[in-house]
Design a protein around this motif. Structure first.
Motif, PDB file in Angstrom:
ATOM      1  N   GLN A  21       0.801  -1.208   0.000  1.00 49.61           N
ATOM      2  CA  GLN A  21       0.000   0.000   0.000  1.00 49.61           C
ATOM      3  C   GLN A  21       0.841   1.268   0.000  1.00 49.61           C
ATOM      4  OE1 GLN A  21      -3.708  -0.022  -0.035  1.00 49.61           O
ATOM      5  NE2 GLN A  21      -2.845  -1.848  -0.958  1.00 49.61           N
ATOM      6  N   ASN A  22       1.739   1.425   0.961  1.00 52.70           N
ATOM      7  CA  ASN A  22       2.490   2.678   0.996  1.00 52.70           C
ATOM      8  C   ASN A  22       3.768   2.561   1.810  1.00 52.70           C
ATOM      9  OD1 ASN A  22       2.002   3.741   3.878  1.00 52.70           O
ATOM     10  ND2 ASN A  22      -0.090   3.347   3.182  1.00 52.70           N
ATOM     11  N   LEU A  23       4.658   3.483   1.549  1.00 47.93           N
ATOM     12  CA  LEU A  23       5.895   3.645   2.295  1.00 47.93           C
ATOM     13  C   LEU A  23       5.963   5.098   2.744  1.00 47.93           C
ATOM     14  CD1 LEU A  23       8.528   2.165   3.159  1.00 47.93           C
ATOM     15  CD2 LEU A  23       9.572   3.043   1.060  1.00 47.93           C
ATOM     16  N   GLN A  24       6.177   5.321   4.055  1.00 49.97           N
ATOM     17  CA  GLN A  24       6.135   6.664   4.622  1.00 49.97           C
ATOM     18  C   GLN A  24       7.480   7.021   5.256  1.00 49.97           C
ATOM     19  OE1 GLN A  24       2.919   6.746   7.499  1.00 49.97           O
ATOM     20  NE2 GLN A  24       1.590   5.513   6.178  1.00 49.97           N
ATOM     21  N   LEU A  25       7.802   8.308   5.241  1.00 52.25           N
ATOM     22  CA  LEU A  25       8.961   8.818   5.960  1.00 52.25           C
ATOM     23  C   LEU A  25       8.503   9.997   6.800  1.00 52.25           C
ATOM     24  CD1 LEU A  25      12.027   8.600   6.456  1.00 52.25           C
ATOM     25  CD2 LEU A  25      12.340  10.310   4.656  1.00 52.25           C
ATOM     26  N   HIS A  26       8.711   9.894   8.133  1.00 46.44           N
ATOM     27  CA  HIS A  26       8.260  10.904   9.081  1.00 46.44           C
ATOM     28  C   HIS A  26       9.459  11.553   9.763  1.00 46.44           C
ATOM     29  CE1 HIS A  26       3.940   9.625   9.224  1.00 46.44           C
ATOM     30  NE2 HIS A  26       4.478   8.492   8.804  1.00 46.44           N
ATOM     31  N   PHE A  27       9.423  12.875   9.880  1.00 44.68           N
ATOM     32  CA  PHE A  27      10.368  13.577  10.751  1.00 44.68           C
ATOM     33  C   PHE A  27       9.659  13.878  12.053  1.00 44.68           C
ATOM     34  CE2 PHE A  27      12.067  17.618  12.448  1.00 44.68           C
ATOM     35  CZ  PHE A  27      13.324  17.142  12.816  1.00 44.68           C
ATOM     36  N   ASP A  28      10.234  13.381  13.162  1.00 45.62           N
ATOM     37  CA  ASP A  28       9.634  13.482  14.495  1.00 45.62           C
ATOM     38  C   ASP A  28      10.422  14.497  15.317  1.00 45.62           C
ATOM     39  OD1 ASP A  28       8.846  13.061  17.180  1.00 45.62           O
ATOM     40  OD2 ASP A  28       8.295  10.990  16.751  1.00 45.62           O
ATOM     41  N   GLY A  35      11.981  19.208  24.733  1.00 43.54           N
ATOM     42  CA  GLY A  35      13.290  19.433  25.332  1.00 43.54           C
ATOM     43  C   GLY A  35      14.109  18.160  25.450  1.00 43.54           C
ATOM     44  N   LYS A  36      15.434  18.331  25.511  1.00 47.93           N
ATOM     45  CA  LYS A  36      16.337  17.180  25.512  1.00 47.93           C
ATOM     46  C   LYS A  36      16.268  16.378  26.806  1.00 47.93           C
ATOM     47  CE  LYS A  36      20.393  19.803  27.103  1.00 47.93           C
ATOM     48  NZ  LYS A  36      21.775  20.190  26.773  1.00 47.93           N
ATOM     49  N   ASP A  37      15.772  16.973  27.888  1.00 50.18           N
ATOM     50  CA  ASP A  37      15.646  16.204  29.131  1.00 50.18           C
ATOM     51  C   ASP A  37      14.562  15.137  29.032  1.00 50.18           C
ATOM     52  OD1 ASP A  37      17.651  17.684  30.295  1.00 50.18           O
ATOM     53  OD2 ASP A  37      16.277  19.124  31.233  1.00 50.18           O
ATOM     54  N   ASN A  38      13.574  15.357  28.167  1.00 49.59           N
ATOM     55  CA  ASN A  38      12.506  14.381  27.967  1.00 49.59           C
ATOM     56  C   ASN A  38      12.806  13.438  26.805  1.00 49.59           C
ATOM     57  OD1 ASN A  38      10.229  15.262  29.896  1.00 49.59           O
ATOM     58  ND2 ASN A  38      10.779  17.180  28.886  1.00 49.59           N
ATOM     59  N   PHE A  39      13.326  13.980  25.710  1.00 48.18           N
ATOM     60  CA  PHE A  39      13.648  13.187  24.530  1.00 48.18           C
ATOM     61  C   PHE A  39      14.989  13.659  23.985  1.00 48.18           C
ATOM     62  CE2 PHE A  39       8.979  13.309  24.698  1.00 48.18           C
ATOM     63  CZ  PHE A  39       8.717  11.943  24.768  1.00 48.18           C
ATOM     64  N   PRO A  40      15.988  12.772  23.919  1.00 44.05           N
ATOM     65  CA  PRO A  40      17.334  13.208  23.547  1.00 44.05           C
ATOM     66  C   PRO A  40      17.499  13.599  22.099  1.00 44.05           C
ATOM     67  CG  PRO A  40      17.263  10.826  23.861  1.00 44.05           C
ATOM     68  CD  PRO A  40      15.951  11.355  24.331  1.00 44.05           C
ATOM     69  N   LYS A  41      16.619  13.138  21.181  1.00 44.92           N
ATOM     70  CA  LYS A  41      16.834  13.380  19.762  1.00 44.92           C
ATOM     71  C   LYS A  41      15.529  13.678  19.034  1.00 44.92           C
ATOM     72  CE  LYS A  41      20.791  10.192  19.300  1.00 44.92           C
ATOM     73  NZ  LYS A  41      21.782  11.211  18.936  1.00 44.92           N
ATOM     74  N   ASN A  42      15.620  14.512  17.995  1.00 46.86           N
ATOM     75  CA  ASN A  42      14.660  14.466  16.899  1.00 46.86           C
ATOM     76  C   ASN A  42      15.133  13.360  15.956  1.00 46.86           C
ATOM     77  OD1 ASN A  42      13.422  16.838  17.944  1.00 46.86           O
ATOM     78  ND2 ASN A  42      14.918  18.097  16.854  1.00 46.86           N
ATOM     79  N   PHE A  43      14.216  12.710  15.241  1.00 44.54           N
ATOM     80  CA  PHE A  43      14.657  11.612  14.385  1.00 44.54           C
ATOM     81  C   PHE A  43      13.636  11.335  13.288  1.00 44.54           C
ATOM     82  CE2 PHE A  43      12.430   9.837  18.051  1.00 44.54           C
ATOM     83  CZ  PHE A  43      11.509   8.963  17.468  1.00 44.54           C
ATOM     84  N   PHE A  44      14.072  10.541  12.307  1.00 45.78           N
ATOM     85  CA  PHE A  44      13.200  10.091  11.232  1.00 45.78           C
ATOM     86  C   PHE A  44      12.687   8.690  11.530  1.00 45.78           C
ATOM     87  CE2 PHE A  44      15.537  13.395   9.015  1.00 45.78           C
ATOM     88  CZ  PHE A  44      14.569  13.958   8.195  1.00 45.78           C
ATOM     89  N   THR A  45      11.466   8.410  11.070  1.00 43.27           N
ATOM     90  CA  THR A  45      10.881   7.070  11.133  1.00 43.27           C
ATOM     91  C   THR A  45      10.392   6.688   9.746  1.00 43.27           C
ATOM     92  OG1 THR A  45      10.169   7.274  13.441  1.00 43.27           O
ATOM     93  CG2 THR A  45       9.026   5.649  12.096  1.00 43.27           C
ATOM     94  N   ALA A  46      10.767   5.491   9.294  1.00 39.30           N
ATOM     95  CA  ALA A  46      10.245   4.933   8.050  1.00 39.30           C
ATOM     96  C   ALA A  46       9.162   3.913   8.399  1.00 39.30           C
ATOM     97  CB  ALA A  46      11.354   4.269   7.250  1.00 39.30           C
ATOM     98  N   THR A  47       8.032   3.993   7.709  1.00 34.17           N
ATOM     99  CA  THR A  47       6.908   3.091   7.957  1.00 34.17           C
ATOM    100  C   THR A  47       6.474   2.442   6.651  1.00 34.17           C
ATOM    101  OG1 THR A  47       6.091   4.430   9.801  1.00 34.17           O
ATOM    102  CG2 THR A  47       4.527   2.916   8.766  1.00 34.17           C
TER     103      THR A  47
END
Length: 236
Positions: A21-28, A35-47
């Motif tokens: 059906q589909n291939l997705q690329l997300h920037f999170d 903030g970095k204290d809660n989440f250390p990185k922004n990142f990409f996810t492929a679905t």
């Protein structure tokens, strides 16, 4: 473990290429939001998502790969595969599902405990909206096994002469607070996770949009998060 997960994804894509059906690329951008204290990185996810109905029912599958380690390496792979089986002429079907995955932190690997789900499902089309739901028993294979229940609803529709597509799901499930035999916790917690998606379709193949992950008790206990993404999708 991660190499095996990637090999499995490649095998799935090759096997289902005629029906994918589909291939997705997300920037999170969750670090930018919380903030970095809660989440250390922004990142990409492929679905990768696959859905195929047949005369016996339907099959749905998706695989997520998070590129959340140093230098953009893959840090998590997650798989869900579900099968709805027709029960004669009844509108209610039997739902069977498996969830599981593997991950890498900076200095160690880990497994996402398997989950096995079984129960009734029901789907209906109202106007241009496809709706589905299932209520299932869920076996969570933690170190201390958790016997649980999950309610899921799904939806999809095309609007504005198919220029806009809205899809998504909502899961509510229980699981033991104590995943091991050592923590000393007792009782159940209730987890909510929903991920509506909004897509603008450039043509029949290419779409741009967002997925908004809304969760409670999922990423951290007793925490509520709203994590939108910036996404592109290729429809096969």
């Amino acid at each position: 473990m991660m190499k095996k997960m990637i090999a499995l994804l490649m095998l799935i894509v090759a096997s289902f290429s005629l029906h994918a059906q589909n291939l997705q690329l997300h920037f999170d951008p969750r670090r930018a939001i919380y903030g970095k204290d809660n989440f250390p990185k922004n990142f990409f996810t492929a679905t990768f998502e696959f859905f195929k109905p047949d005369k016996w029912g339907s099959t749905f599958l998706f695989v997520d790969l998070d590129f959340n380690q140093s230098r953009g390496n893959i840090g998590l792979g997650y798989l869900e595969i579900a099968r709805d089986l027709k029960l004669g002429k009844s509108p209610v079907m039997a739902h069977l599902e498996f969830n599981g995955g593997v991950g890498n932190a900076e200095d160690y690997g880990f497994s996402i405990p398997n989950a096995f789900l079984i129960g009734p499902s029901y789907s209906i089309r109202i106007g241009e909206v496809n709706l589905g739901t299932y209520l299932v028993y869920k076996y969570n294979a933690f170190k201390k096994v958790s016997h649980d229940v999950q309610l899921t609803a799904t939806w999809s529709t095309d609007l504005c002469n198919k220029r806009l597509t809205i899809t998504g799901f909502l899961d509510v499930w229980t699981e033991n607070k104590n995943h091991t035999h050592e923590s000393g916790l007792s009782g159940k917690k209730v987890i909510l996770l929903t991920e509506p998606q909004f897509w603008y379709n450039i043509n029949s193949h290419l779409s741009f949009g967002t997925e908004i992950e809304i969760s409670n008790n999922f990423l951290n206990n007793n925490q509520f998060y709203v994590n939108p993404t910036i996404a592109a999708k290729w429809n096969f």
